[in-house]
Design an enzyme around this catalytic site. Sequence first.
Site, short mmCIF file in Angstrom:
data_model
loop_
_atom_site.label_atom_id
_atom_site.label_comp_id
_atom_site.label_asym_id
_atom_site.label_seq_id
_atom_site.Cartn_x
_atom_site.Cartn_y
_atom_site.Cartn_z
CG ASN A 131 25.82 -40.52 -0.03
OD1 ASN A 131 26.13 -40.40 0.94
ND2 ASN A 131 25.57 -41.93 -0.46
CG ASP A 150 28.14 -37.48 4.28
OD1 ASP A 150 28.62 -36.95 5.16
OD2 ASP A 150 28.30 -38.71 4.22
CG HIS A 189 28.36 -43.40 6.97
ND1 HIS A 189 28.11 -44.15 5.84
CD2 HIS A 189 27.99 -44.37 8.05
CE1 HIS A 189 27.59 -45.18 6.04
NE2 HIS A 189 27.15 -45.24 7.33
CG HIS A 238 32.20 -41.83 5.35
ND1 HIS A 238 31.70 -41.00 4.97
CD2 HIS A 238 31.61 -42.94 5.00
CE1 HIS A 238 30.71 -41.24 4.38
NE2 HIS A 238 30.59 -42.64 4.35
CG ASN A 293 29.52 -46.33 2.96
OD1 ASN A 293 29.40 -45.15 3.36
ND2 ASN A 293 28.33 -47.13 2.82
CG HIS A 294 27.53 -45.34 -0.99
ND1 HIS A 294 27.13 -46.67 -1.00
CD2 HIS A 294 26.78 -44.82 0.13
CE1 HIS A 294 25.91 -46.96 -0.13
NE2 HIS A 294 25.84 -45.78 0.52
CG HIS A 322 23.61 -38.82 5.28
ND1 HIS A 322 22.89 -38.90 4.25
CD2 HIS A 322 24.82 -39.18 5.14
CE1 HIS A 322 23.70 -39.37 3.35
NE2 HIS A 322 25.01 -39.52 3.85
#
Length: 259
Positions: free
Chosen positions: A42, A10, A176, A151, A68-69, A178
């Site tokens: 991100n 990410d 996800h 993710h 999810n973002h 990180h």
Amino acid sequence: MLCNILAVGDVVGESGMDCLNHHLRAIQKTYEVNFTVVNGENAAGIGLLPRHADMIFDAGADVITLGNHTWSKLQITDYLEDNRYILRPANFAPRLPGRGWGVYDGPRGLRIGVVSLMGRYELNSNLDNPFTKADEILREMDASLVLVDFHAEATSEKLAMGYYLDGRVSAVWGTHTHVPTADASVLPKGTGYCTDLGMTGPKNSVLGVVPEQSINLFLGGLPKRYQTASGPCKLNAVLFTLDTETGRCVQVRRIDICD
């Protein structure tokens, strides 16, 4: 023939974008990478803007995956419809914009399938079941090699997906959280696997965020808008070497670069 697939963790914030741009081409050259997938959800801190997507492609990505973002920056909505090289999780509601999988041209006529899925545990229980969605996609997809970006929050859900798809796809990796995991391996039936790639962003941070912000939350303070940390960056990635004759993975290696 062997095919080297690079999966990059990410990308977080502008500093993560700079790190990707600085290092990705050199990594691709050093490891003779044939195809690169980058998780970019991100890149804007939270979410992704079209200009960030363009920058990630310019840095060397073949496909961008999200998570999810995806909808944190709604300016990306039309881009998802127009550009088939960017994928949001396939198990989102079918009416939402964009696509969750695609088949792309690889070296020497290879057809490389990429699938984006999102876990339900601690993320969004209203998603379609990612396991049955994977079955549905695999029945429809016609590809020489199949890659899956899962993710998800829970390591157990990611591991379960890895074993569920073992022998049916070429590689499964998690995004996800990180935090890079040390379990990069080839599963018993020949699928390359890693629970989490890690991230591309500030090294001295809590998942890319200024440490004091996260500490404040855990101490019960008021939440604030996330601020990407400053300082040196890192790039976390995993290289999957695949046998194009069998579709199986023959080697998995972590590639971790620090500024």
